[in-house]
Design an enzyme around this catalytic site. Structure first.
Site, PDB file in Angstrom:
ATOM      1  N   GLU A  89     -10.889   1.373   2.255  1.00 33.23           N
ATOM      2  CA  GLU A  89     -10.627   1.021   0.848  1.00 33.23           C
ATOM      3  C   GLU A  89     -11.073  -0.385   0.519  1.00 33.23           C
ATOM      4  OE1 GLU A  89      -6.479   1.524   0.011  1.00 33.23           O
ATOM      5  OE2 GLU A  89      -6.425   3.321   1.244  1.00 33.23           O
ATOM      6  N   CYS A 334      -2.358  -1.589   0.562  1.00 36.39           N
ATOM      7  CA  CYS A 334      -3.226  -1.194   1.672  1.00 36.39           C
ATOM      8  C   CYS A 334      -3.026   0.238   2.134  1.00 36.39           C
ATOM      9  CB  CYS A 334      -2.905  -2.041   2.896  1.00 36.39           C
ATOM     10  SG  CYS A 334      -3.021  -3.751   2.623  1.00 36.39           S
TER      11      CYS A 334
HETATM   12  N1  SAH Z   1      -3.053  -7.281   8.408  1.00 39.17           N
HETATM   13  C1  SAH Z   1      -3.205  -8.292   7.431  1.00 39.17           C
HETATM   14  C2  SAH Z   1      -3.959  -7.845   6.204  1.00 39.17           C
HETATM   15  C3  SAH Z   1      -3.570  -6.530   5.598  1.00 39.17           C
HETATM   16  S1  SAH Z   1      -2.070  -6.480   4.702  1.00 39.17           S
HETATM   17  C4  SAH Z   1      -1.858  -8.893   7.087  1.00 39.17           C
HETATM   18  O1  SAH Z   1      -0.860  -8.487   7.667  1.00 39.17           O
HETATM   19  O2  SAH Z   1      -1.813  -9.830   6.314  1.00 39.17           O
HETATM   20  C5  SAH Z   1      -2.360  -7.621   3.433  1.00 39.17           C
HETATM   21  C6  SAH Z   1      -1.172  -7.851   2.552  1.00 39.17           C
HETATM   22  O3  SAH Z   1      -0.908  -6.652   1.803  1.00 39.17           O
HETATM   23  C7  SAH Z   1       0.132  -8.175   3.277  1.00 39.17           C
HETATM   24  O4  SAH Z   1       0.474  -9.507   3.143  1.00 39.17           O
HETATM   25  C8  SAH Z   1       1.158  -7.385   2.537  1.00 39.17           C
HETATM   26  O5  SAH Z   1       1.999  -8.242   1.863  1.00 39.17           O
HETATM   27  C9  SAH Z   1       0.429  -6.619   1.484  1.00 39.17           C
HETATM   28  N2  SAH Z   1       0.987  -5.279   1.433  1.00 39.17           N
HETATM   29  C10 SAH Z   1       0.891  -4.297   2.340  1.00 39.17           C
HETATM   30  N3  SAH Z   1       1.570  -3.219   1.936  1.00 39.17           N
HETATM   31  C11 SAH Z   1       2.115  -3.529   0.755  1.00 39.17           C
HETATM   32  C12 SAH Z   1       2.950  -2.837  -0.165  1.00 39.17           C
HETATM   33  N4  SAH Z   1       3.358  -1.600   0.073  1.00 39.17           N
HETATM   34  N5  SAH Z   1       3.319  -3.474  -1.279  1.00 39.17           N
HETATM   35  C13 SAH Z   1       2.898  -4.751  -1.530  1.00 39.17           C
HETATM   36  N6  SAH Z   1       2.125  -5.440  -0.716  1.00 39.17           N
HETATM   37  C14 SAH Z   1       1.741  -4.855   0.424  1.00 39.17           C
END
Ligand code: SAH
Length: 432
Positions: A89, A334
């Site tokens: 994505e 994500c």
């Molecule tokens: N692995 C890396 C990058 C991917 S996640 C990391 O952990 O930073 C990137 C960001 O997406 C994370 O900080 C998280 O806050 C956000 N994220 C993931 N799932 C989410 C969700 N369901 N709602 C809001 N933010 C989300």
């Protein structure tokens, strides 16, 4: 299949020469692939050369746009298809200062954070060319070229843990900042990590100076362990030490990502605990509203709770903002879109690519001198490194004055200026 985007200009020169073509064709090939051209598109490259490349298994477009989704706020979400049919994505967000593309670094993710959909299944790392390919495809999609790009900022915040795919991510960063390529400024690139201390330090020592965001999501190790399995390996203290090292080496303020989850990490007492934890780090907290992920059964908090949490952080002298959630109606978080696609669930926001209209030119055109400016800054930065010892010595006096500065920041934030209110971050007043 060999992805041509995995090669530098010099390597492409060698490839074309090895196929019996003159060296200058390498530059033309480089331009064509960075402009998103495929074998059937119009380019200056001779048909005979293209045929030879194809016969030898080289691929011009290793990342193809498979589906596009458009949200009400004009965010475009892409499902990209890779050579091996895996799906990843990307999210393209429109801001007043330009366009940001959020890219994936892995197919799936190993980290298995409770609130995140991309950890549901790890498949493989992306190559540098596959990460770059997302920029190429999205930039061409909105009418950009390599010399006049329409994408101004990159965030490595899509599916995957970038520091778990370290070498390919660093190679990608070198490609995307190369003067003979897209020439992005490191200042316009942000890497988000779940916090792997040794890799944060390694990245700091490379001197790339991109922005670093750390997904903390908890005010202490016990809470963090309940939502982020990686917390069992690395205590928060070691992550903050590594983040401090990153700041010392790059002079970049660290972004702390904190997703507010009901009943887990969003209590006011936890805001105070978080503030204590971050007191000695030059950072800014980005509060993120959780996009509920059905599979995980976790819920976000409402706007008033988010505001109260932010106010408490500000009161404690920690700079904090609420991150505007873009594209959540198209499953902005994500992995959500990929999971739906894999399970056969349809989204009502899917649109035909040619039905998407956009202003061709963002307000601030991406500058092709971006990375040159960085080189200027990075020599300032080497001076900074040379002064590192003395800056360590000065650190404590700086820290003493930091609380005063943070109070100033608090004052500024409670009265948002017109400029601040039009930025990516919205003030608590605008937040609904
Ligand atoms: N692995 C890396 C990058 C991917 S996640 C990391 O952990 O930073 C990137 C960001 O997406 C994370 O900080 C998280 O806050 C956000 N994220 C993931 N799932 C989410 C969700 N369901 N709602 C809001 N933010 C989300």
């Amino acid at each position: 299949m060999i992805n041509l985007l995995d090669y530098t200009l010099e390597e492409l020169n060698n490839i074309v020469v090895s196929l019996g073509e003159p060296k200058f064709r390498g530059k033309q090939l480089h331009n064509a692939i960075l402009n998103g051209k495929g074998y059937n598109d119009n380019t200056v490259l001779p048909k005979s050369m293209l045929a030879k490349l194809q016969e030898n298994g080289y691929q011009m477009q290793a990342v193809k746009i498979y589906k596009t989704f458009k949200s009400k706020d004009k965010t475009i979400k892409f499902l990209f298809k890779l050579n091996d049919d895996n799906l990843i994505e990307g999210v393209l967000m429109n801001h007043n200062y330009g366009r940001t593309l959020c890219v994936s670094t892995q197919v799936g993710c190993k980290m298995n954070c409770a609130f995140c959909a991309s950890g549901l299944k790890f498949v493989r790392n992306l190559s540098a060319g596959e990460i770059l390919g997302q920029i190429v495809a999205a930039n061409a999609f909105v009418g950009g070229t390599v010399s006049e790009r329409e994408i101004t900022n990159i965030v490595l915040m899509g599916s995957g843990e970038p520091l778990d795919n370290f070498d390919n991510v660093v190679k990608f960063l070198r490609y995307v900042t190369a003067e003979d390529g897209f020439n992005f400024s490191v200042r316009n690139i942000t890497l988000s990590t779940c916090g792997i201390p040794s890799k944060i330090e390694k990245l700091a020592d490379l001197g790339l100076s991109i922005n670093l965001a750390i997904s903390l999501h908890a005010p202490n190790d016990a809470v963090r362990r309940t939502i982020m399995p990686v917390a069992k390996s690395f205590p928060i203290k070691s992550i903050i030490e590594a983040a401090n090292h990153y700041y010392m080496m790059t002079n970049r303020k660290i972004y702390i990502e904190y997703t507010l989850i009901d009943g887990v990490n969003s209590d006011i007492s936890q805001a105070r605990e978080l503030a204590d934890l971050l007191r000695d780090l030059n950072c800014r907290v980005n509060l993120i509203t959780l996009n509920d992920v059905k599979e995980r059964g976790l819920k976000g908090v409402n706007a008033s709770k988010t505001n109260s949490f932010m106010r408490e952080l500000l009161k404690c002298g920690i700079t904090a903002t609420i991150r505007r959630s873009l594209g959540d109606d198209v499953d902005g978080a994500c992995g959500q879109l990929r999971n739906k696609e894999l399970s056969g669930e349809k989204s009502s926001f899917e649109v035909k690519a040619d039905s998407i209209k956009f202003d061709k030119k963002p307000r601030n055109k991406a500058s092709n001198t971006d990375s040159r400016n960085d080189r200027k800054h990075s020599s300032d930065n080497s001076k900074f490194k040379a002064d590192k010892k003395s800056s360590f010595d000065k650190k404590s006096s700086r820290e003493n004055s930091r609380s005063t500065r943070k109070l100033d920041a608090t004052k500024k934030q409670s009265r948002p200026s017109k400029k601040a209110s039009s930025s990516k971050y919205i003030s608590k007043k605008q937040y609904r």
